[in-house]
Design a protein around this motif. Structure first.
Motif, mmCIF file in Angstrom:
data_model
loop_
_atom_site.group_PDB
_atom_site.id
_atom_site.type_symbol
_atom_site.label_atom_id
_atom_site.label_comp_id
_atom_site.label_asym_id
_atom_site.label_seq_id
_atom_site.Cartn_x
_atom_site.Cartn_y
_atom_site.Cartn_z
ATOM 1 N N ILE A 43 20.998 67.107 39.176
ATOM 2 C CA ILE A 43 21.546 66.033 39.998
ATOM 3 C C ILE A 43 22.943 65.725 39.462
ATOM 4 C CG2 ILE A 43 21.345 63.635 40.725
ATOM 5 C CD1 ILE A 43 18.326 63.892 40.468
ATOM 6 N N GLU A 65 26.295 63.468 40.368
ATOM 7 C CA GLU A 65 26.678 62.320 41.179
ATOM 8 C C GLU A 65 25.514 62.012 42.138
ATOM 9 O OE1 GLU A 65 31.511 62.322 40.917
ATOM 10 O OE2 GLU A 65 30.645 63.259 42.679
ATOM 11 N N ASP A 66 25.721 62.110 43.442
ATOM 12 C CA ASP A 66 24.635 61.775 44.370
ATOM 13 C C ASP A 66 24.082 63.011 45.076
ATOM 14 O OD1 ASP A 66 26.900 62.321 45.795
ATOM 15 O OD2 ASP A 66 26.753 60.610 47.156
ATOM 16 N N ARG A 67 24.317 64.203 44.497
ATOM 17 C CA ARG A 67 23.881 65.437 45.139
ATOM 18 C C ARG A 67 22.839 66.155 44.283
ATOM 19 N NH1 ARG A 67 29.044 64.799 45.345
ATOM 20 N NH2 ARG A 67 29.518 66.259 43.650
#
Length: 221
Positions: free
Chosen positions: A4, A6-8
């Protein structure tokens, strides 16, 4: 087991770790480390596998960051992205390749969003023993200037200065050679070598080698 950033979410693609498996078991679905042979992630075990295959030396490209580190190019936090590039390079040189320095060739990635930082990382990693740099086969699909501009000149000059080659692995542009949405993955796999042909023509007809006559590019895979 996924990365994971950041937000990905980035799963580890099974097709990147098919050593020891039957062809019918190949696939692009996520896989776990326990489903791989140790040579896929343990450098000492990898050298033993290289012995079996009769391979003297090997150069390993990053998996989660992608072959040219373009996952970090997508990062919103540039400070974090730069630290991530440096962390991968330090691990690869100081731990992975250091476990068998005569067999594993140190390859580094660059902070592609900043030519100035690229130059700094070239000199920093070359001093640590880097022998090659992974670079996109075509920067344009990634939103970066092309080989036909002078944008990359400081980087290319730095590479000439420390005599380190840029290696362009096919697929690093992020543009896969697929013919139709319905086409099977075998079509893309069979055509990936065409990306290297595109990169070769692009570079030969660009001003890159006129401006940098001692610069070396390698076509990978």
């Amino acid at each position: 087991e996924v990365w994971i950033y950041e937000d990905r979410v980035y799963p580890y693609i099974g097709l990147n770790a098919v050593a020891g498996k039957k062809p019918e078991e190949y696939g692009a679905e996520p896989t776990r480390y326990e489903d791989m042979i140790a040579g896929c992630f343990d450098p000492k075990a990898r050298v033993l596998d290289m012995d079996i295959d009769g391979v003297q030396a090997g150069l390993s490209f990053p998996s989660f960051p992608r072959f040219a580190g373009t996952v970090f190019l997508e990062g919103k936090d540039r400070e974090l992205a730069l630290l991530s590039v440096k962390a991968w390079n330090d691990y690869h040189i100081d731990e992975w390749c250091a476990s068998a320095p005569d067999r594993l060739i140190p390859l580094v990635i660059l902070p592609l969003w900043s030519v100035e930082e690229c130059v700094k990382e070239v000199y920093r990693t070359a001093a640590k023993g880097a022998k090659a740099i992974s670079f996109p086969e075509n920067p344009v699909p990634l939103g970066l200037p092309s080989f036909h501009t002078d944008h990359w000149d400081p980087l290319f000059s730095a590479c000439e200065d420390v005599d380190i080659p840029l290696t362009v692995h096919f697929g690093t542009s992020g543009k896969a050679p697929i013919t139709a949405p319905e086409a099977p993955m075998a079509v893309m796999t069979a055509l990936f070598g065409c990306n290297s042909m595109y990169a070769t023509a692009d570079l030969l007809f660009s001003p890159v080698f006129h401006r940098h006559p001692t610069l070396k590019f390698l076509l990978s895979e």
